[in-house]
Scaffold this active site. Structure first.
Site, PDB file in Angstrom:
ATOM      1  N   LYS A  96       9.214   8.128  20.185  1.00 19.24           N
ATOM      2  CA  LYS A  96       9.571   8.836  21.428  1.00 19.24           C
ATOM      3  C   LYS A  96       8.312   9.309  22.150  1.00 19.24           C
ATOM      4  O   LYS A  96       8.407  10.040  23.139  1.00 19.24           O
ATOM      5  CB  LYS A  96      10.439  10.059  21.109  1.00 19.24           C
ATOM      6  CG  LYS A  96      11.739   9.719  20.416  1.00 19.24           C
ATOM      7  CD  LYS A  96      12.484  11.003  20.053  1.00 19.24           C
ATOM      8  CE  LYS A  96      13.626  10.724  19.092  1.00 19.24           C
ATOM      9  NZ  LYS A  96      14.039  11.935  18.381  1.00 19.24           N
ATOM     10  N   HIS A 134     -10.626   0.545   4.565  1.00 18.94           N
ATOM     11  CA  HIS A 134      -9.481   0.664   3.667  1.00 18.94           C
ATOM     12  C   HIS A 134     -10.071   0.969   2.285  1.00 18.94           C
ATOM     13  O   HIS A 134     -10.126   0.118   1.418  1.00 18.94           O
ATOM     14  CB  HIS A 134      -8.705  -0.667   3.671  1.00 18.94           C
ATOM     15  CG  HIS A 134      -7.366  -0.608   2.994  1.00 18.94           C
ATOM     16  ND1 HIS A 134      -6.913   0.502   2.323  1.00 18.94           N
ATOM     17  CD2 HIS A 134      -6.388  -1.532   2.879  1.00 18.94           C
ATOM     18  CE1 HIS A 134      -5.703   0.254   1.829  1.00 18.94           C
ATOM     19  NE2 HIS A 134      -5.368  -0.974   2.148  1.00 18.94           N
ATOM     20  N   THR A 151       0.835  -1.202   0.000  1.00 18.80           N
ATOM     21  CA  THR A 151       0.000   0.000   0.000  1.00 18.80           C
ATOM     22  C   THR A 151       0.874   1.259   0.000  1.00 18.80           C
ATOM     23  O   THR A 151       0.611   2.213  -0.733  1.00 18.80           O
ATOM     24  CB  THR A 151      -0.942   0.012   1.221  1.00 18.80           C
ATOM     25  OG1 THR A 151      -1.673  -1.204   1.234  1.00 18.80           O
ATOM     26  CG2 THR A 151      -1.895   1.168   1.153  1.00 18.80           C
TER      27      THR A 151
END
Lengths: 176, 309
Positions: free
Chosen positions: B82, B134, B55
């Site tokens: 992080k 999707h 994709t």
């Protein structure tokens, strides 16, 4: 809104015939010619010029196609614009004399887009431009090689080209 | 139309228009110069919080074919690791001038959040959010079926069977919505644990037997990947038992009609939900799906991004 008819059906037929003769004259014959119509009305004009060339020159070999320029526009503000098929004759355009055909020549931006589109497909020996109506007001250094009718207009006017297969009848009108 | 986060944002007309444009844009891929200038000067960011190869590459090539600049942003190698929030990441990308963000996220609804919170001014394309939707996968499946079945504009009357892990599948949800919108008759098949009855509310038939569903002679059989990464708990006793009942193989493979199309969104688990025999059969349109994925994503990026200049 007042409408003024500037070309009628017989004027348009005559213009197409004259453009066809001029194409053959400048090209000294019909060799290597590829006609590409720009959608939508340029396509029908290209078909009619193609038919007319075949009538005039018995040795004419038809290389007729369609060049869609949607993806090359610099003013593609309307993203709903439909992308149409580009159809290039199987013999290609490399080293050919391509005649781009459109209905109205105005700012010249459509033709600029068409030249870009053409260069991504191949390398013609020459590119020529045929239009039914040249209404002036160019914004780019582009000029036509074959013109059906020069039509001085003001920018406020609208030029509408109607053709038999697309619109039901042949005429060019000015809306003021 | 500015965002595409769900098939629900489309109506029949706009879905067909995307498929039509994708058909035309597909022609570029066979040209020598495979580039169109339509999105020149625009920047597309691929923001992927989940692993993806096909994709992401498909969106990347699609954007590049339209002359946009593409930045790939994989969460695993970025400040997200992080602890940066989606909001901060999105606003950073906005400040850097992203015109569109293609997002894949493990959380259902992430794309819609990004599109509606006002964090960014660009377009959002959902490249898969959790087990929600999707949409570009459904569009490429619809295009593939339409091309092979030569069904005209829509998919009226075409029988599509979607098989496997429906519950965790965003591909299944988007496909049920889009294929039904285009007039296809959709049947879902899978074990009870992976196919909750609630799916019937989406307007499709439900079957808990692959054999019975195949006896209905579907025109298209779409096999889904079993999404083990989304499963918390046990949904079937063992892989062998799942494969024995739900794999497209052996006798079940022989039940397919001569003209039945086999689809799979990839990546395929060969020997699990699909046999080698089925995956490599001439009726398998898996590579056509990949090619159409590129065209559909070009059409979607063009539709969302052209015209905001």
């Amino acid at each position: 809104m007042p409408l003024r008819t500037v070309l009628d059906s017989s004027d348009i037929s005559r213009a197409i015939k004259r453009i066809s003769h001029e194409i053959l004259e400048t090209n000294s014959g019909s060799e290597d010619l590829v006609l590409l119509g720009i959608p939508t009305r340029g396509v029908e004009l290209a078909e009619r010029i193609d038919t007319s060339l075949a009538e005039i020159d018995p040795g004419y070999v038809s290389n007729l196609g369609v060049l869609d320029i949607t993806m090359y526009r610099d003013d593609s503000l309307d993203a709903e614009r439909e992308i149409r098929p580009t159809q290039i004759p199987t013999s290609g355009i490399d080293d050919k004399v391509v005649v781009l055909i459109d209905d109205v020549l105005y700012s010249g931006r459509t033709v600029r887009s068409a030249l870009d589109a053409l260069i991504d497909i191949g390398r013609p020996r020459q590119v020529k431009l045929a239009v039914l109506v040249d209404r002036g007001h160019r914004e780019l250094p582009i000029r036509p090689d074959f013109v059906g009718k020069n039509l001085p207009t003001s920018a406020a006017e609208r030029v509408n080209v109607m053709l038999a297969n697309t619109d039901g009848s042949d005429q060019v009108v000015i809306e003021q | 139309m500015k965002h595409l986060t769900s098939i629900r944002e489309l109506d029949t007309g706009s879905a067909i228009a995307i498929l039509d444009n994708a058909d035309e844009l597909g022609a570029v891929n066979s040209r020598e110069v495979k580039k169109l200038p339509a999105l020149r000067g625009k920047t597309v960011v691929n923001l992927f919080y989940e692993n993806s190869t096909r994709t992401r590459i498909s969106f990347e090539i699609a954007a590049k074919r339209l002359s946009a600049d593409v930045i790939n942003f994989a969460a695993a190698t970025s400040s997200v690791s992080k602890g940066e929030s989606l909001k901060d990441t999105a606003q950073t990308l906005e400040a850097l001038g992203a015109d569109a963000i293609v997002i894949r996220h493990p959380m259902s609804g992430a794309a819609q959040t990004l599109a509606t919170k006002g964090w960014i001014s660009g377009s959002v394309v959902n490249a898969g959010d959790g087990s929600h939707e999707h949409p570009t996968q459904a569009l490429l499946d619809a295009l593939t079926i339409r091309q092979i079945k030569k069904s005209g504009d829509d998919l009226a009357g075409i029988k599509v069977l979607i098989v496997g892990d429906i519950q965790h599948s965003r591909v299944a949800r988007s496909n049920v919505l889009l294929l039904s919108l285009l007039g296809a008759e959709v049947t879902l098949a899978g074990p009870e644990t992976l196919l909750p009855k609630t799916f019937a509310a989406m307007g499709c038939k439900i079957s808990h037997s692959f054999e019975e569903a195949l006896a209905e002679k579907p025109d298209v059989v779409m096999m889904l990947r079993v999404q083990r990464e989304r499963m918390q708990g046990t949904f079937f006793p063992s892989e062998r038992e799942y494969a024995a009942k739900w794999s497209l193989s052996g006798e079940r493979f022989k039940m397919l009609g001569n003209q039945t199309i086999i689809l799979h969104p990839g990546p395929m688990n060969r020997g699990f939900e699909i046999s080698n025999e089925a995956a490599d059969d001439p009726r398998s349109a898996v590579l056509t799906q990949v090619r159409n994925g590129l065209s559909v994503r070009m059409a979607v990026l063009y539709k969302l991004m052209a015209g905001e200049g």
